[in-house]
Scaffold this motif. Sequence first.
Motif, mmCIF file in Angstrom:
data_model
loop_
_atom_site.group_PDB
_atom_site.id
_atom_site.type_symbol
_atom_site.label_atom_id
_atom_site.label_comp_id
_atom_site.label_asym_id
_atom_site.label_seq_id
_atom_site.Cartn_x
_atom_site.Cartn_y
_atom_site.Cartn_z
ATOM 1 N N GLU A 81 0.840 -1.194 0.000
ATOM 2 C CA GLU A 81 0.000 0.000 0.000
ATOM 3 C C GLU A 81 0.879 1.250 0.000
ATOM 4 O O GLU A 81 1.965 1.267 0.586
ATOM 5 C CB GLU A 81 -0.916 0.001 1.226
ATOM 6 N N ASN A 82 0.416 2.315 -0.649
ATOM 7 C CA ASN A 82 1.161 3.574 -0.677
ATOM 8 C C ASN A 82 0.185 4.739 -0.643
ATOM 9 O O ASN A 82 -1.014 4.577 -0.909
ATOM 10 C CB ASN A 82 2.059 3.637 -1.922
ATOM 11 N N TYR A 83 0.704 5.908 -0.327
ATOM 12 C CA TYR A 83 -0.139 7.090 -0.211
ATOM 13 C C TYR A 83 0.698 8.337 -0.477
ATOM 14 O O TYR A 83 1.932 8.321 -0.395
ATOM 15 C CB TYR A 83 -0.791 7.159 1.172
ATOM 16 N N LEU A 102 7.877 14.204 5.728
ATOM 17 C CA LEU A 102 7.120 13.510 4.697
ATOM 18 C C LEU A 102 7.132 11.995 4.914
ATOM 19 O O LEU A 102 6.601 11.252 4.085
ATOM 20 C CB LEU A 102 7.703 13.831 3.315
ATOM 21 N N ASN A 103 7.747 11.561 6.039
ATOM 22 C CA ASN A 103 7.805 10.134 6.419
ATOM 23 C C ASN A 103 8.631 9.293 5.453
ATOM 24 O O ASN A 103 8.402 8.097 5.306
ATOM 25 C CB ASN A 103 6.395 9.547 6.545
ATOM 26 N N VAL A 104 9.581 9.925 4.760
ATOM 27 C CA VAL A 104 10.517 9.181 3.913
ATOM 28 C C VAL A 104 11.633 8.647 4.808
ATOM 29 O O VAL A 104 12.368 9.418 5.427
ATOM 30 C CB VAL A 104 11.099 10.077 2.800
ATOM 31 N N GLN A 105 11.782 7.322 4.874
ATOM 32 C CA GLN A 105 12.696 6.723 5.847
ATOM 33 C C GLN A 105 13.810 5.895 5.217
ATOM 34 O O GLN A 105 14.740 5.490 5.916
ATOM 35 C CB GLN A 105 11.895 5.839 6.817
ATOM 36 N N GLY A 140 7.799 3.359 4.508
ATOM 37 C CA GLY A 140 8.498 4.638 4.460
ATOM 38 C C GLY A 140 9.441 4.766 3.294
ATOM 39 O O GLY A 140 10.321 5.641 3.289
ATOM 40 N N GLU A 141 9.266 3.944 2.277
ATOM 41 C CA GLU A 141 10.125 4.002 1.102
ATOM 42 C C GLU A 141 9.544 4.991 0.096
ATOM 43 O O GLU A 141 8.343 4.940 -0.217
ATOM 44 C CB GLU A 141 10.247 2.625 0.466
ATOM 45 N N LEU A 142 10.385 5.891 -0.391
ATOM 46 C CA LEU A 142 9.948 6.902 -1.353
ATOM 47 C C LEU A 142 9.684 6.261 -2.707
ATOM 48 O O LEU A 142 10.551 5.564 -3.254
ATOM 49 C CB LEU A 142 11.012 7.994 -1.488
ATOM 50 N N LEU A 143 8.480 6.489 -3.230
ATOM 51 C CA LEU A 143 8.134 5.978 -4.552
ATOM 52 C C LEU A 143 8.200 7.070 -5.610
ATOM 53 O O LEU A 143 8.663 6.849 -6.716
ATOM 54 C CB LEU A 143 6.724 5.377 -4.529
ATOM 55 N N LYS A 144 7.717 8.285 -5.242
ATOM 56 C CA LYS A 144 7.719 9.400 -6.190
ATOM 57 C C LYS A 144 7.707 10.704 -5.419
ATOM 58 O O LYS A 144 7.099 10.807 -4.352
ATOM 59 C CB LYS A 144 6.510 9.319 -7.125
#
Length: 448
Positions: A81-83, A102-105, A140-144
């Motif tokens: 899931e992503n948001y 931004l919760n990028v971990q 917490g992985e950055l997708l875009k």
Amino acid sequence: MQQTEQSRKEVILTQNPALKERKLRLRWLLVISSLPLFGIITAFGIAPQTSTQNVTISTIVENIELPIASAPLVSENLEHENYWQADQVRRDDTLASLMSRLNVQNSEALTFLRNDPDAKALASQLRPGRSIQAQINANGELLKLQYQLNQSSTLTVERTDTGYQAKTGEPVLEVHNVLKTAEIRSSLFAATDAADIPDSIAIQMAEIFSSDIDFHTDLRKGDRFVVIYEAKYDNGNLVSTGQVLAAEFTNQGKTYKAVMYRTPEGKVAYYTPEGKSLHKSFLRSPLEFTRISSGFTMGRFHPVLQKIRAHKGVDMAAPIGTRIKAPADGIVQFVGVKNGYGNVIYLQHAGGVTTVYGHLSRFAPGLRAGMKVSQGDIIGNVGMTGMATGPHLHYEFLLNGVHRDPLKVALPAAQPLAPQYRADFAAHSANLSAQLQLLSASTLASLD
């Protein structure tokens, strides 16, 4: 001694029966007056229809069986899931603090943002107030990521099968039509400011209706207008305003309407809803917006020469540096310094028309005699060279060598709409005219 004293009191009481009777009456009076008080106390202690019998209290314990959930509360595929999360850069932000908010971990994303040649623009151009959006998954992985570098450029970082990639390009803007209405109280700009209409839209309206309304002298308190214009948004934030699509201006009881039409070739012009061109061969004023400080007259007291002298033009007060536009296509006849004009330009136009521009602070770069200019080209800037007491443009209009009042001379109309576009224009005009009519009707209803 004590017995003697007691005996004396008894003798006195025995000898005074009236006093003894008075004390007895007083005691009964106190008893009777106390009865209501006892009733009140009782009323406070016991509510009506309340049983005063002893109540038996017991505790009951019962086992309740909970229903079985039909679906798990937490998704079994949560890791997929992503948001999206949106934020704005703050004054004390760093790349690390912004990514944390931004919760990028994942460290892989942070390393890429710090080292990639294109992505490094994010860290070096953190400007307070600029918007940023990040799409992450539950881990917490950055997708875009999308970041507004400026009004015309957006940085996009996206994770692919081979790792992260960054690119910079123009943002995909949403274009919406904005409908506004306003009433003139003091000036055009005051009305547009009160209605939260950008100055660029006010200037466009002044140009569109310039052949019918003199915005220097004709405006009256109570004049009204409605306008439809383009606005460009990036993720809900206003980026810029575009062109006026349609407008209706009621000046001194007379209503003027304008509809913009863009041909398939990209040429833009304004017409009445019936298709009559609003453009003239000449712009009424070579300045975008100003005020008249001295009009056309054959007898004016010259402030420098101190004598009565004909003023065969109009003086348009404006700050030094205000841009001057060619009111029509023409050829530069003269550019240089001449007598009391100071820095002056002469333009020769078709139909035996010559225009003159005096007291300029400077000329457009490269402007020279014999050069062709088009309507709207910048030819110079307002100044106060020559015989001038303040910054202004001295503007003259000559027809076959005879001076005419630039603000009153009849201006020829431009070419009408080409026949092949009339059907398309009619449909386009009907739609915009209906919107204007609806907005104008609602405005009048609110005023009533």
